[in-house]
Design an enzyme around this catalytic site. Structure first.
Site, PDB file in Angstrom:
ATOM      1  N   HIS A  47       0.828  -1.202   0.000  1.00 51.37           N
ATOM      2  CA  HIS A  47       0.000   0.000   0.000  1.00 51.37           C
ATOM      3  C   HIS A  47       0.868   1.261   0.000  1.00 51.37           C
ATOM      4  CE1 HIS A  47      -3.562   2.475   0.870  1.00 51.37           C
ATOM      5  NE2 HIS A  47      -2.773   3.137   1.710  1.00 51.37           N
ATOM      6  N   GLU A  69      -1.414  -5.527  -3.474  1.00 53.09           N
ATOM      7  CA  GLU A  69      -2.181  -5.164  -2.273  1.00 53.09           C
ATOM      8  C   GLU A  69      -3.538  -5.854  -2.282  1.00 53.09           C
ATOM      9  OE1 GLU A  69      -3.872  -1.058  -0.190  1.00 53.09           O
ATOM     10  OE2 GLU A  69      -3.377  -1.120  -2.315  1.00 53.09           O
ATOM     11  N   ASN A 410      28.025 -22.034  -0.211  1.00 55.41           N
ATOM     12  CA  ASN A 410      28.747 -23.279   0.001  1.00 55.41           C
ATOM     13  C   ASN A 410      28.043 -24.178   1.010  1.00 55.41           C
ATOM     14  OD1 ASN A 410      30.829 -22.887  -1.825  1.00 55.41           O
ATOM     15  ND2 ASN A 410      32.109 -21.795  -0.353  1.00 55.41           N
TER      16      ASN A 410
END
Length: 684
Positions: A47, A69, A410
């Site tokens: 919003h 929204e 990793n």
């Protein structure tokens, strides 16, 4: 658009914060689909972005965030279930918004939002959940309806502007609320969906109702309304002799009000809170929520860098004045310098504090990365973070983002196995990767750990031997921590099958080099089958530090005080030799190797020479946390020094972490205890 260019930088900065908040809300919602709090965060973020974009004239961004929204509004009303499809779609929409904002801010129109909006609309019009209005399986999608118009004309009453309303025709202003005709109304106000400045509209409603009577309470409280911590609806409790129709008419006279309902409610007990926190029995006019006053100022990092540099020069000049004062032995000058030292120290502290930023500013982008990578690799991973409020210098923080990315990738790719493999090994199907930060004296320790398969030390050793990095017969001279650090050599990897993320060695040389360049250190610990932990130890700041000034080979050096554990003379130590090399037998009977600074730096010293009574021993820690003793010729005491970077030509020089300018104008090198020592004991 021209007049809005001045606000572009502010918009870009604030929109990035809202985009990040939406992302974090979506990840939290994915973890707990039944929690409505992240739904509210996502809804409010979308919003706010919609309103900001519309104000800037970025219509495509405003349209897309409006659709987002609307979709989250259905979730909030329990009309749409939260599942992986919704989370994936919203995250894709967030990525589109990020690119779209950059596109529109540069005046381009390269991004086509049509397909994304169609997908959002299709999901928003999809089948309702059991918690909301039922939709029969296979039923046609719900039709969209136009936004409902306000139930009354929203023109300023009496021809006056909203901001200048003093009275409403036909309605008594400030009536006698204690009269028999006075009633207490609960006024429920609903703002239009497209309302941008919600706090302003709420303020104007409360102002009108205050003219009509006494505002007893607001829901939410005044502070929350002021900070826009509400959606489209709020409640004002007012006591007035006006009719409900007049109250509604006055409320609807404010722009962007969709609906107002005034209902008679029970009398307040005489202790109800007013909008400003006053008691209802007080005759004074209650405080009205107002727009938040600006408490912070955004400033470019370049200005902060300039301030730090100037403070650094100030510290150097102060050191020169202190040297002059010692030579002159002037009492008044000494007193003045003492006061100057106090003021400059406070100034330095404040300037340095302005550069301190919570590590959460960098950490908050990692959950999304770990999630996406885990999904790509078909792994189930719980990502945990802690210590987000720990602060680091902005310069340090900006540099550690990439090293942490390498470590996390990793851990996800190589450390954590797939669910089937983990279960076969007696582990939970879901793996855990943790990223934590903790304060330790004048340093910050950032830890990346996982409960994956760990690293086989012997396998690393065999790989190092095959690359001719080490000699096979020298195995006993290396500790496990030192062997694990061999993975940080360029190109060193034990991955059997190359992937786009590859094995532990990918990028580890970059990680270690970057951390040591920042004056920090890296340690790795691991156990096969249990997991791996990598610790980055970093200085709080790179600019001004406390240091122990020493003398060796006729030169002056500085050792960061955060690295010094103890200082003592040779007479107070039990000095012995092991294989011809000097060592100290400590009070706890541990053995600490002794190194001469002049020999380590190649200044002509003899490494095996025992320290004499006129020299000093400085106890420090090396790169893997083991204690070492440095032999120095002189101690000059503790000083505050300004760290100056050294030329790139000397970046690979082990044991040197920078330079500083002394009070007499000479340059002194800063010793880095984490990199000055040789890897193996026999190399002394």
């Amino acid at each position: 658009m021209g007049e809005m260019d001045a606000y572009k930088d502010i918009f870009m900065s604030e929109s990035a914060e809202f985009v990040q908040a939406i992302t974090e809300g979506l990840l939290a919602l994915e973890t707990n689909a039944g929690d409505l709090e992240p739904v509210e965060v996502i809804f409010r973020g979308a919003h706010s972005l919609k309103g900001m974009s519309a104000t800037m004239g970025y219509e495509r961004t405003a349209d897309l965030t409006h659709r987002m929204e609307t979709l989250m509004d259905r979730v909030r009303k329990r009309e749409l279930a939260v599942d992986s499809r919704l989370i994936d779609l919203m995250l894709e929409a967030v990525d589109t918004v990020r690119v779209l904002i950059e596109d529109e801010s540069e005046g381009r129109s390269d991004v086509d939002t049509g397909p994304m909006i169609e997908r959002i609309l299709a999901m928003a019009e999809g089948e309702a959940t059991a918690d909301g209005p039922a939709a029969a399986p296979g039923a046609a999608p719900r039709k969209r309806t136009a936004r409902r118009k306000p139930t009354a004309v929203k023109a300023p009453i009496g021809g006056q502007s909203d901001d200048e309303l003093d009275e409403v025709p036909g309605v008594p202003m400030r009536p006698e609320v204690g009269s028999e005709t006075a009633r207490t109304y609960r006024v429920t106000v609903t703002l239009e969906e497209a309302c941008v400045l919600k706090a302003v509209r709420a303020y104007m409603v409360i102002k009108r109702l205050t003219h009509m009577g006494e505002v007893l309470e607001t829901i939410p409280e005044a502070r929350d309304i002021e900070d826009e911590r509400f959606d489209r609806e709020f409640v004002v409790v007012v006591r007035t002799s006006a009719t409900a129709e007049s109250v509604q008419k006055a409320t609807l006279g404010v722009s962007e009000i969709e609906k107002a309902v005034a209902e008679v409610t029970a009398e307040a007990a005489g202790t109800a809170k007013t909008a400003g926190g006053a008691l209802s029995g007080q005759a004074s006019r209650p405080a009205i929520p107002k727009l938040s006053e600006t408490q912070t100022v955004r400033i470019a990092i370049g200005h902060l860098d300039s301030m730090v540099n100037l403070v650094g020069e100030f510290v150097i000049l102060r050191s020169r004045l202190e040297r002059v004062a010692r030579d002159l032995k002037d009492r008044e000058l000494d007193d003045t310098l003492e006061e100057l030292h106090r003021v400059s120290s406070e100034l330095q502290h404040e300037v340095m504090h302005t550069r301190m930023v919570p590590v959460g500013n960098i950490f908050n982008r990692f959950p999304r990365m770990v999630r996406d990578l885990a999904r790509d690799l078909g792994k189930d991973i719980a990502f945990e973070m802690d210590g987000l409020d720990i602060e680091l210098d902005r310069t340090v923080l900006d540099e550690i983002g990439d090293p942490i990315v390498h470590l996390l990738r990793n851990s996800v790719d190589h450390g954590i196995g797939d669910p089937a493999t983990r279960e076969a090994g007696g582990k939970p199907a879901r793996g855990t990767v943790r990223l934590t930060a903790a304060r330790e004296r004048d340093q910050v320790r950032i830890t990346v750990s996982d409960d994956g398969r760990g690293i086989d030390v012997e396998r690393i050793w065999d790989k190092a031997c095959s690359l001719n990095v080490v000699e096979p017969e020298a195995r006993e001279a290396y500790r496990d921590e030192e062997i694990l650090l061999l993975t940080c050599m360029p190109g060193f990897s034990t991955a059997e099958n190359a992937t786009r993320v590859s094995g532990r060695g990918v990028g580890m040389d970059v990680v270690k080099g970057k951390i040591e360049h920042l004056g920090g250190s890296l340690t790795i610990s691991s156990a096969p089958g249990l997991g791996t932990e990598t610790v980055l130890t970093l200085p709080l700041t790179l600019a001004i530090i406390q240091a122990l000034m020493i003398g060796a080979a006729g030169r002056t050096f500085a050792i960061p005080l955060s690295s010094v554990d103890e200082v003592f003379s040779p007479q107070d130590a039990a000095i012995d030799t092991v294989d011809g090399a000097p060592v100290i037998v400590m009070r706890d009977h541990s053995i600490v190797p002794v190194f001469r600074v002049d020999a380590l730096l190649g200044l002509g010293g003899v490494a095996s020479r025992l320290p004499d009574d006129a020299e000093h021993l400085v106890l420090v820690e090396d790169a893997v946390g083991h204690r070492r003793a440095l032999v120095v010729e002189k101690l000059y005491g503790r000083h505050e020094i300004v760290v100056k970077p050294i030329s790139r030509m000397f970046r690979d020089a082990k044991g040197i972490g920078g330079a500083t300018v002394l009070g007499d104008g000479r340059v002194a090198l800063i010793i880095d205890p984490r990199t000055i020592f040789p890897m193996r004991e026999e190399s002394r």
